[in-house]
Write a protein that holds these residues in place. Structure first.
Motif, PDB file in Angstrom:
ATOM      1  N   GLY A  58       0.754  -1.239   0.000  1.00  0.00           N
ATOM      2  CA  GLY A  58       0.000   0.000   0.000  1.00  0.00           C
ATOM      3  C   GLY A  58       0.781   1.282   0.000  1.00  0.00           C
ATOM      4  O   GLY A  58       0.181   2.358   0.088  1.00  0.00           O
ATOM      5  N   TRP A  78      -7.229  -4.767  -6.155  1.00  0.00           N
ATOM      6  CA  TRP A  78      -7.002  -5.833  -5.183  1.00  0.00           C
ATOM      7  C   TRP A  78      -5.817  -5.460  -4.294  1.00  0.00           C
ATOM      8  O   TRP A  78      -4.750  -5.105  -4.785  1.00  0.00           O
ATOM      9  N   ILE A  79      -5.994  -5.583  -2.955  1.00  0.00           N
ATOM     10  CA  ILE A  79      -4.932  -5.262  -2.003  1.00  0.00           C
ATOM     11  C   ILE A  79      -5.123  -6.116  -0.757  1.00  0.00           C
ATOM     12  O   ILE A  79      -6.250  -6.516  -0.419  1.00  0.00           O
ATOM     13  N   PRO A  81      -5.710  -6.812   3.083  1.00  0.00           N
ATOM     14  CA  PRO A  81      -6.448  -5.967   4.042  1.00  0.00           C
ATOM     15  C   PRO A  81      -5.549  -5.220   5.027  1.00  0.00           C
ATOM     16  O   PRO A  81      -5.915  -4.132   5.491  1.00  0.00           O
ATOM     17  N   ASP A  83      -2.936  -3.618   4.425  1.00  0.00           N
ATOM     18  CA  ASP A  83      -2.412  -2.391   3.806  1.00  0.00           C
ATOM     19  C   ASP A  83      -3.500  -1.512   3.212  1.00  0.00           C
ATOM     20  O   ASP A  83      -3.200  -0.442   2.674  1.00  0.00           O
ATOM     21  N   ARG A  84      -4.741  -1.908   3.345  1.00  0.00           N
ATOM     22  CA  ARG A  84      -5.816  -1.163   2.688  1.00  0.00           C
ATOM     23  C   ARG A  84      -5.899   0.281   3.177  1.00  0.00           C
ATOM     24  O   ARG A  84      -6.141   1.218   2.382  1.00  0.00           O
ATOM     25  N   TYR A  85      -5.672   0.514   4.455  1.00  0.00           N
ATOM     26  CA  TYR A  85      -5.775   1.871   5.012  1.00  0.00           C
ATOM     27  C   TYR A  85      -4.797   2.841   4.357  1.00  0.00           C
ATOM     28  O   TYR A  85      -5.013   4.054   4.354  1.00  0.00           O
ATOM     29  N   GLU A 110      -9.719   5.561  -1.796  1.00  0.00           N
ATOM     30  CA  GLU A 110      -9.932   4.258  -2.403  1.00  0.00           C
ATOM     31  C   GLU A 110     -10.717   4.392  -3.700  1.00  0.00           C
ATOM     32  O   GLU A 110     -11.568   5.276  -3.829  1.00  0.00           O
ATOM     33  N   VAL A 114     -12.981  -2.137  -4.151  1.00  0.00           N
ATOM     34  CA  VAL A 114     -11.750  -2.683  -3.579  1.00  0.00           C
ATOM     35  C   VAL A 114     -12.007  -4.119  -3.142  1.00  0.00           C
ATOM     36  O   VAL A 114     -12.970  -4.402  -2.430  1.00  0.00           O
ATOM     37  N   GLU A 116     -10.100  -7.722  -1.478  1.00  0.00           N
ATOM     38  CA  GLU A 116      -8.992  -8.026  -0.585  1.00  0.00           C
ATOM     39  C   GLU A 116      -8.318  -9.349  -0.949  1.00  0.00           C
ATOM     40  O   GLU A 116      -8.978 -10.343  -1.259  1.00  0.00           O
TER      41      GLU A 116
END
Length: 235
Positions: A58, A78-79, A81, A83-85, A110, A114, A116
């Motif tokens: 991220g 796609w990332i 979870p 590193d999503r923030y 975002e 999104v 995960e």
């Protein structure tokens, strides 16, 4: 198979477009800082239609163009979870000294869709298969993507900022962990065949065999002696 890559932005972060062939659907990997124009140029040159963006982690230098790229083509990102923030709060992810430097020139957040990633999962996108391995150390949510070997090409490994030609990713930013980096190198990289082509987040192409023989970190991890103190790359 077609892989078109280019370095983008202030950190020269490698962005890749992967497709079965020119004129077909593709996957975009790590559209980072100032990557949107390069993505559009590569799509036009190779007559590609994106179906997804996938992210190795991220950090801003890998995700800064996710919103415009996904928005322009109505595709998901796609990332992992963990590193999503970072997509919405890059300053928290990088530390104030780095994050604040870029905040004035970027619109963060975002994309609309999104999804995960999880360790051990397989993504089937654009007629291609990507095996996902969770590889923390550079960040808590770092992942790698591996494409299987075929009769025409060796396996391809998108290592993000886990493994570079001659080096590894830094672990001194928020969420970085030196011990986790060593564990990820041992678990994710060492089992791969020497012929595996490594396309990393920064720097030139290499192979697992080349890194097994010359990379000081991978050599020491393979020997079970820990890793040396040597220069590392990445944001």
């Amino acid at each position: 198979m077609l892989i078109a890559g280019f370095p983008a932005g202030a950190w020269g972060t490698n962005c890749y477009l992967v497709a079965p062939a020119a004129g077909e659907e593709c996957v975009i990997i790590d559209p980072g800082h100032q990557a949107a124009q390069g993505v559009e140029e590569a799509l036009k040159k190779h007559r590609l239609k994106p179906v997804a963006v996938v992210l190795t982690h991220g950090h801003l230098d890998h995700v800064a163009s996710v919103v415009p790229v996904c928005g322009a083509h109505d595709v998901p990102a796609w990332i992992h979870p963990a590193d999503r923030y970072m997509m919405s709060d890059p300053e928290k992810a990088l530390g104030r000294s780095i994050g604040q430097h870029l905040m004035g020139e970027l619109t963060v957040g975002e994309p609309d869709d999104v999804k995960e990633l999880s360790d051990g999962s397989r993504l089937e996108l654009a007629g291609l298969e990507f095996s996902v391995a969770h590889a923390p150390g550079h960040t808590k949510g770092s992942v790698t993507f591996r494409m299987p070997e075929t009769t025409e090409i060796p396996s391809v490994f998108f290592s993000g900022d886990l493994l570079f030609a001659g080096s590894v990713g830094r672990t001194d930013l928020p969420g970085g962990d030196h011990a986790e980096m060593l564990q990820s190198l041992a678990r994710v990289c060492l089992p791969l065949d020497d012929s595996t082509v490594v396309l990393s987040g920064h720097g030139p192409q290499t192979t697992i065999g080349q890194e097994r023989a010359t990379n000081p970190y991978l050599r020491e991890v393979a020997a079970g002696l820990g890793a040396p103190s040597a220069p590392r790359r990445g944001m």
